[in-house]
Design an enzyme around this catalytic site. Structure first.
Site, PDB file in Angstrom:
ATOM      1  N   CYS A 109      19.707  26.340  73.512  1.00 54.45           N
ATOM      2  CA  CYS A 109      19.398  26.177  72.097  1.00 54.45           C
ATOM      3  C   CYS A 109      20.451  25.381  71.343  1.00 54.45           C
ATOM      4  CB  CYS A 109      19.196  27.537  71.429  1.00 54.45           C
ATOM      5  SG  CYS A 109      20.731  28.416  71.115  1.00 54.45           S
ATOM      6  N   CYS A 169      18.822  33.281  70.739  1.00 59.27           N
ATOM      7  CA  CYS A 169      18.540  32.017  71.412  1.00 59.27           C
ATOM      8  C   CYS A 169      17.064  31.644  71.240  1.00 59.27           C
ATOM      9  CB  CYS A 169      18.885  32.149  72.898  1.00 59.27           C
ATOM     10  SG  CYS A 169      19.122  30.577  73.728  1.00 59.27           S
ATOM     11  N   CYS A 205      25.477  26.358  73.669  1.00 57.93           N
ATOM     12  CA  CYS A 205      24.404  26.920  74.479  1.00 57.93           C
ATOM     13  C   CYS A 205      23.569  25.776  75.061  1.00 57.93           C
ATOM     14  CB  CYS A 205      23.532  27.845  73.640  1.00 57.93           C
ATOM     15  SG  CYS A 205      22.073  28.429  74.525  1.00 57.93           S
ATOM     16  N   CYS A 237      23.248  31.443  75.524  1.00 53.45           N
ATOM     17  CA  CYS A 237      23.528  32.547  74.608  1.00 53.45           C
ATOM     18  C   CYS A 237      23.324  33.871  75.336  1.00 53.45           C
ATOM     19  CB  CYS A 237      22.560  32.532  73.430  1.00 53.45           C
ATOM     20  SG  CYS A 237      22.781  31.160  72.322  1.00 53.45           S
ATOM     21  N   GLY A 285      36.415  56.470  63.341  1.00 55.55           N
ATOM     22  CA  GLY A 285      37.248  56.169  64.501  1.00 55.55           C
ATOM     23  C   GLY A 285      37.699  57.385  65.268  1.00 55.55           C
TER      24      GLY A 285
END
Lengths: 267, 291
Positions: free
Chosen positions: B243, B271, B240, B265, B31
């Site tokens: 899909c 997808c 979606c 997606c 970080g």
């Protein structure tokens, strides 16, 4: 209200802040030289002097914004007296967020202008670990009320506030964590006289109610007359006279203090 | 000039060495923003110059590279960066998340779970999470050093005060391994939970700002929030349309000027894999023999 009244609330022999031989030089020039004093709990100390006399340098050194060249600043922390000049920076900054407060002359220096009034007041709470939005907001509303800002202004940004309101907001933001020592650099500078009077009234009430100690730097003798128990007069970086406020103002001994007192316009 | 005139993966070896040192330091201090001497790249700032340099420093001739832009393999940014490394490094490329060893991403984490040995490289426009609250870089560095992160919550407070909820939807600040507060690059906050405990190495490169930071595998990453306003990984409340996936992050696509829209997606590989497996959304058509 006198010093004797207030010292009855906080009776102790231990000074809250003990300053010994504090010196700050800017190269060959003197910022402030060999300043020593004790500040006891509940006491308000005024520092007066002309521009360039070292008032602000002294205040910055005391508050840890500037490193002094010599001297000690001993603060009575929860864990006993500590020298704030030599303590670790992390610790000093933590103390500046909890036990200390600093009120700037220009509220723009002390506020976050892009953050709402509530966020400004809440910042110190969040900095010491408050993580409950409802509680933070309730405290912010409470403090806005104490400094006479309407609760419905809580989501307004400081730039939508008048100068006097900004200064009051800055005071609320500083006092929300219940500090024991407040540094004020010309808190009434730039405000008109009626707003000044209200602000002084408010400050006087808060200082008495919370049992705060305060160090107020100003060039306005009326401010110290109203707020300060004791007075230090500075000239050329040196303290030329100190004593009880009324004593210094009514019976000035040093030539410069006499000049200062006689320079005030009588209306 | 032909591609052969370049060193492998465009950058010279000394530069890659310098970047690798920054990456290693970043992994050692999760970080923490490590400064590095960012080079001019043959693309404009904002197109992923930081990510490209990190990818170049990590690439070996045996790697398989995948590049995505907002989840898609076929948008301008993804296509140009993929071509860039095909020409300058000659590495194999893929669109399948699971086949890739290095994935350079702009603003998404793939839906498919990453595995050990994979490296995810993020393109970062602004690495400093405190930037818009505290403009002084000296001060923000000091705040990171002393772990003074109260200001980050002021931003979330402002969100709630103004919108009633934490309205920050992307670049949602996180705390890494209980120490540094980090900007996870502008990924949607839907992806934030995937940052934590990931088996893959996650590297962040900011070219213009000259910073590299990292989240090593299996690192604890927490999204900041309030006790009474907890973090929510939000997405559009739809499935979606191609899909039928209910659990993936969706893009809203405007289809006409009559208010018509569809949700698909944002991860095109995810997808496509689902459609090939026979899933069909309510605007989709069954796939014959692959896309």
């Amino acid at each position: 209200m006198t010093a004797i009244d207030r010292n009855m609330h906080a009776e102790t022999d231990q000074p809250l802040l003990a300053v010994q031989g504090l010196t700050k030089r800017y190269g060959g020039r003197i910022g402030c030289a060999d300043v020593s004093f004790d500040l006891f709990p509940g006491e308000v100390l005024g520092i007066v002097g002309e521009s360039g006399s070292g008032k602000s340098t002294l205040l910055s050194c005391l508050a840890g914004h500037l490193p002094p060249d010599q001297g000690r600043v001993i603060f009575d922390t929860a864990a006993g007296p500590r020298d704030t000049v030599t303590m670790a920076e992390a610790e000093r900054r933590r103390m500046a967020r909890t036990d200390w407060a600093f009120v700037h002359q220009n509220p723009r220096d002390g506020l976050r202008m892009g953050v709402s009034a509530g966020g400004n007041v809440g910042e110190r709470l969040m900095a010491i670990g408050a993580r409950h939005y409802g509680d933070i907001r309730a405290q912010a509303i409470d403090w806005l009320g104490r400094v006479e800002i309407a609760a419905d202004r809580i989501d307004d940004r400081p730039r939508a506030f008048s100068g006097g309101m900004q200064q009051r907001l800055q005071i609320a933001r500083n006092l929300v964590t219940g500090p024991r020592l407040v540094f004020m650099d010309e808190p009434t500078g730039g405000l008109d006289v009626s707003v000044q009077a209200r602000l002084l009234d408010l400050l006087r009430g808060l200082v008495r109610e919370m049992g705060l100690s305060a160090i107020i730097v100003t060039h306005d003798l009326a401010v110290v007359r109203l707020l300060a128990d004791r007075l230090m007069v500075m000239k050329g970086g040196h303290v030329v006279e100190q004593g009880l406020t009324d004593q210094v103002l009514d019976d000035p001994q040093h030539a410069y203090t006499q000049l200062l007192v006689s320079s005030v316009l009588q209306v | 000039m032909t591609a052969q005139d370049y060193n492998f993966a465009y950058l010279d070896e000394q530069t890659k060495r310098m970047i690798r040192r920054a990456i290693l330091k970043g992994i050692a201090v999760p970080g923490y923003q490590v400064p590095f001497a960012s080079r001019e790249m043959p693309m404009p700032y904002g197109w992923g110059t930081g990510g490209v340099q990190v990818t170049a420093a990590c690439l070996t001739p045996d790697d398989t590279l995948k590049v995505i832009d907002q989840g898609a393999d076929d948008t301008t940014n993804a296509v140009s960066i993929r071509k860039f490394f095909q020409r300058t490094a000659g590495v194999a490329v893929t669109e399948a998340t699971l086949d890739a060893t290095i994935i350079q991403t702009r603003h998404r984490i793939p839906e498919a779970a990453l595995t050990e040995g994979q490296i995810l490289v993020y393109q970062v426009p602004i690495p400093e999470p405190l930037r818009f609250l505290e403009p002084r870089e000296t001060e923000t560095r000091k705040m990171h050093e002393l772990e003074e992160y109260g200001l980050m919550h002021v931003k979330l407070y402002e969100d709630i005060a103004r919108h009633g909820t934490i309205a920050t939807a992307y670049a949602y600040p996180v705390k890494v391994e209980g120490r540094y507060v980090m900007d996870p690059s502008p990924i949607p906050k839907f992806d934030n939970p995937k940052l934590s405990g990931s088996p893959a190495i996650q590297l962040f490169g900011a070219g213009r700002e000259q910073r590299i930071y990292a989240v090593p595998p299996y690192t604890h990453v927490v999204s900041l929030d309030f006790e009474d306003h907890p973090f929510v990984a939000s997405k559009a409340p739809h499935d979606c349309d191609l899909c039928g996936a209910a659990e993936s992050y969706l893009d809203e696509v405007i289809t006409d000027d009559q208010g018509g829209r569809m949700f698909v997606c944002s991860d095109t590989d995810f997808c496509r894999t689902r459609r090939e497996a026979g899933h069909v959304g309510h605007l989709g058509v069954p796939v014959q023999g692959g896309v």
